[in-house]
Design an enzyme around this catalytic site. Structure first.
Site, short mmCIF file in Angstrom:
data_model
loop_
_atom_site.label_atom_id
_atom_site.label_comp_id
_atom_site.label_asym_id
_atom_site.label_seq_id
_atom_site.Cartn_x
_atom_site.Cartn_y
_atom_site.Cartn_z
N ASP A 1 1.66 8.35 4.89
CA ASP A 1 0.43 8.63 4.18
C ASP A 1 -0.68 8.38 5.20
O ASP A 1 -0.62 7.40 5.93
CB ASP A 1 0.30 7.68 2.98
N LYS A 2 -1.67 9.27 5.26
CA LYS A 2 -2.65 9.13 6.34
C LYS A 2 -3.56 7.91 6.18
O LYS A 2 -3.54 6.99 7.00
CB LYS A 2 -3.51 10.39 6.44
N THR B 1 -1.60 13.98 3.27
CA THR B 1 -2.95 13.52 2.94
C THR B 1 -3.62 14.42 1.91
O THR B 1 -3.29 15.60 1.80
CB THR B 1 -3.83 13.43 4.22
N LYS C 1 2.78 14.28 -4.04
CA LYS C 1 3.34 13.60 -2.87
C LYS C 1 4.86 13.47 -2.95
O LYS C 1 5.57 13.71 -1.98
CB LYS C 1 2.70 12.22 -2.70
N ASP D 1 0.93 6.47 -4.04
CA ASP D 1 2.10 6.67 -3.18
C ASP D 1 3.38 6.21 -3.87
O ASP D 1 4.48 6.51 -3.40
CB ASP D 1 1.96 5.88 -1.87
P1 AMP Z 1 -6.91 10.78 -1.77
O1 AMP Z 1 -5.74 11.54 -2.30
O2 AMP Z 1 -7.29 9.61 -2.63
O3 AMP Z 1 -6.78 10.44 -0.32
O4 AMP Z 1 -8.14 11.77 -1.89
C1 AMP Z 1 -8.11 13.03 -1.33
C2 AMP Z 1 -9.47 13.54 -1.07
O5 AMP Z 1 -10.22 13.56 -2.28
C3 AMP Z 1 -10.28 12.68 -0.13
O6 AMP Z 1 -10.03 13.02 1.20
C4 AMP Z 1 -11.67 13.02 -0.56
O7 AMP Z 1 -12.05 14.25 0.02
C5 AMP Z 1 -11.58 13.20 -2.03
N1 AMP Z 1 -11.88 11.97 -2.79
C6 AMP Z 1 -11.05 11.17 -3.47
N2 AMP Z 1 -11.69 10.16 -4.08
C7 AMP Z 1 -12.99 10.31 -3.77
C8 AMP Z 1 -14.18 9.57 -4.11
N3 AMP Z 1 -14.16 8.48 -4.87
N4 AMP Z 1 -15.34 10.01 -3.62
C9 AMP Z 1 -15.38 11.13 -2.86
N5 AMP Z 1 -14.31 11.85 -2.53
C10 AMP Z 1 -13.12 11.47 -2.97
#
Ligand code: AMP
Length: 690
Positions: free
Chosen positions: A379-380, A532, A560, A583
């Protein structure tokens, strides 16, 4: 019906699998106790030693008076009236006192419907004893007293050595529990008073003096000191703790005095968690162990069959005493003693070794599998990168509205725990921006957040939002954004009532250790992949920076585990490394799920192996340990069972025509030697470096 119980709370019993209501740990089948560990549990080493000494001392005159020793060395033992009855008496003491250990355990084995080594030994000694008494009463010359006495003595010796080895390998848990002090200095109404650790409550404040141990998990409320946390993190460098920092029960305070407020006690502390994991690992059986248990059972059955067959055959073609000697020899040599130890000893040492190297093994079969991994999926965020974002640039569609863009993003994200949200909140606070009240806040997993600000609908999140609202990026900011993206920066968009207000570029830092880890993993011939929720550009950039073979971008949390499955369907054995709540399903789906330390409890629960330090290089160590452990186990199975191919037929007297047959005592010696080789070979693992 099989019952399930908690390794930490044996009083908890349920009819089906599930979670312990007291500590949240996975329940295990209640029968599935570590056999070899429990076998000697109730037998004090000292009593055992006494039995060994008595048997040894009484065996000396028995051997001295045996015709074999007299013939072999060429002397005549001084005769006196009823000397054979004295030998009988001594042998009876050895049989009842020394042999009791085996017979009582055999009784337990039979009662549990699991006849094994103890049953075999008992069968052997009872046969030898009953026959000898019969021969003595009938006035026959050939008795088996010296064979019986030496057999019991050697068996006791073997077991005693085994007990020492096992108790040594079990000490990891005991050592950990010793780390917790039993008393704490509670501060109440400005005065300190000594209380028992179990009387501490959440919210209490205690004093830790220089050099003292921390009694409970808590937060520093006064003072500053360097703390040695090596026991929980493996990191030997002391860590400076100031007001507001967390401290962990069991770690050792340096030169400063600290006042600490209790946040967690007892079962909930980090140390209790680690101990639970180790206890759980000790009851979890590896596949090789199940195999060796089965082999031990088959060996027992085989021994009884071959033993009985040789008794029948030899009593027809030779005499009864010779036949019984052969049977006893077969029963003894086939004792699956070393086999019972071969795997648990290696397992215990490798679990301890893992903990010393910064990772905890929850499921032993996962460690066994780790050597066969074809691809490691990371996971990145938080694993390959630090997961600590910083705001790099703010872009507004309308001129000079950067602060407004940030203010909206800040207000909506205020309640979010996402690392991106934290960075936005921090930046806004640094700039002194005011938070606007938000209504109807909602998380959009894997996308972002939304909420109502001044009656306007605000969305903050990834590019997916633009697609959802069919928003085109205006030309003037398009170029800037694509340039920032290609530099690996995460772009967050702020949307107000279907209109794009602007974007925020954030930068995460790639872990230096990650680069090194990927290189080492490739050197082992294992492929790497990254997963990611971030954009294609960022994923591509990070993958290139780290030299990762394959990446999956814009993956929604629930997808995932699908990606893991997809790789598995290609016939690959997949290890997944992650830290977040989202995850967890992927960690469970993977052949080997590895959670990275500071992550959430959910991730820890679903993982098979936990990296205590947040260092991805430790993954390389897992694979190395897996390989070492496996080859040690295979070697041990050979040393424990392989020799039987030659030994059982020899004991049965197949080669008697050529003058080759093993006496019961020689069989016992060989059998014990095999146990000692197995114990020694396992111990060698301790000296290997990862
Ligand atoms: P994640 O799967 O949690 O890594 O989220 C994937 C993508 O969703 C991130 O790279 C952000 O672009 C966006 N994202 C998730 N949560 C937020 C947040 N609270 N505020 C802004 N962008 C978010």
């Amino acid at each position: 019906m099989a019952m399930f119980t908690c390794p930490m709370h044996p009083n908890i019993k349920k009819e089906d699998e599930g979670i312990c209501p007291e500590c949240g740990m996975r329940l295990v089948p209640s029968k599935e106790k570590p056999k070899e560990f429990n076998k000697h549990e109730d037998r004090k080493t000292n009593v055992f030693k006494l039995r060994l000494l008595v048997s040894l001392i009484f065996s000396i005159p028995i051997v001295f008076y045996s015709d074999v020793a007299q013939k072999l060395i060429g002397y005549t033992a001084p005769a006196f009236p009823f000397s054979n009855y004295l030998i009988f008496l001594l042998a009876s003491i050895v049989f009842f006192y020394g042999g009791w250990v085996f017979m009582s355990s055999a009784f337990r084995e039979i009662k549990a419907k699991a006849p094994g080594m103890m049953t075999l030994i008992s069968l052997a000694i009872i046969t030898a004893y009953v026959y000898s008494v019969y021969a003595l009463v009938m006035g026959q010359e050939k008795v088996l007293f010296w064979e019986l006495a030496t057999l019991i003595t050697i068996m006791l010796l073997g077991h005693w050595i085994e007990m020492k080895a096992v108790s040594h390998s079990q000490s990891a848990l005991k050592e950990l529990s010793k780390l917790l002090p039993d008393k704490a200095e509670l501060i109440k109404d400005g005065k300190t008073q000594i209380v028992l650790v179990q009387d501490l409550k959440v919210g209490d404040i205690f004093l830790v003096r220089p050099g003292g141990k921390i009694p409970a998990d808590g937060v520093v409320v006064e003072g500053e000191s360097e703390i040695n946390e090596s026991i929980v993190t493996g990191e030997s460098k002391p860590v400076l703790k100031k007001v507001g920092d967390e401290v962990i029960a069991g770690t050792i305070n340096g030169d400063g005095a600290l006042k600490v407020k209790v946040t967690k006690i007892g079962e909930n502390t980090f140390l209790a968690g680690v101990m639970r994991l180790i206890a759980e690992a000790q009851v979890s059986k590896s596949r090789l162990q199940m195999l060796s248990d089965k082999a031990a059972f088959l060996l027992t059955v085989l021994a009884v069959i071959v033993g009985t067959a040789s008794l029948i055959v030899w009593s027809i073609i030779a005499d009864l005493s010779f036949a019984i000697t052969r049977m006893v020899a077969v029963l003894v040599i086939a004792c699956p003693h070393a086999l019972g130890l071969a795997i648990p000893l290696v397992s215990a040492i490798s679990t301890t070794k893992a903990a010393q190297n910064g990772f905890l093994i929850k499921r032993k079969s996962a460690l066994e599998l780790a050597r066969k991994i074809d691809i490691i999926l990371f996971d990145k965020t938080g694993t390959l990168t630090k997961g600590e974002f910083g705001v790099d640039k703010i872009i507004s569609v309308r001129p000079d509205e950067e602060n407004l863009v940030l203010q909206y993003a800040y207000s909506v994200n205020y309640k979010s725990e996402h690392p991106i949200a934290k960075a936005i909140v921090k930046e806004a606070q640094n700039r002194g921006l005011e938070k606007i009240d938000v209504k109807d806040f909602q998380r959009l997993p894997g996308i972002g957040v939304k909420g109502k600000v001044h009656e306007k609908e605000i969305f903050v999140g990834s590019e997916v939002l633009l697609e959802k609202f069919k928003i085109e990026k205006p030309q003037e900011i398009k170029k800037i954004i694509s340039e920032l993206s290609s530099q690996g920066k995460t772009i967050i968009f702020v949307i107000e009532n279907n209109n794009l207000l602007g974007a925020i570029a954030l930068m995460d830092i790639i872990r230096e250790e990650a680069k090194e880890a990927i290189k080492q993993i490739h050197n082992m011939g294992i492929k790497t992949a990254m997963i990611t929720g971030d954009s294609e550009d960022v994923a591509k950039w990070v993958a290139k920076e780290l030299g990762i073979d394959e990446y999956f971008a814009r993956v929604m949390p629930h997808e995932k585990s699908e990606k893991v499955k997809m790789l598995q369907q290609k016939g690959l054995k997949v290890a997944m490394v992650g830290d977040g709540v989202n995850d967890a399903p992927a960690l469970t789906q993977a052949d080997v799920g590895i959670a990275i330390g500071a992550g959430t409890n959910v991730a820890l629960e679903s993982a098979d192996i936990i990296l205590v330090r947040n260092d991805p290089r430790d993954i390389v160590k897992i694979i190395k340990l897996s390989k070492m452990t496996y080859s040690k186990m295979i070697q041990n199975i050979f040393w424990a069972a392989g020799y039987n191919i030659v030994a059982i037929p020899s004991a049965a007297g197949v080669l008697a025509d050529n003058g080759v047959f093993l006496d019961p005592a020689i069989s016992a010696l060989l059998m014990s030697a095999s146990t000692i080789i197995v114990a020694f070979n396992a111990a060698l693992l301790r000296t290997k470096k990862l």
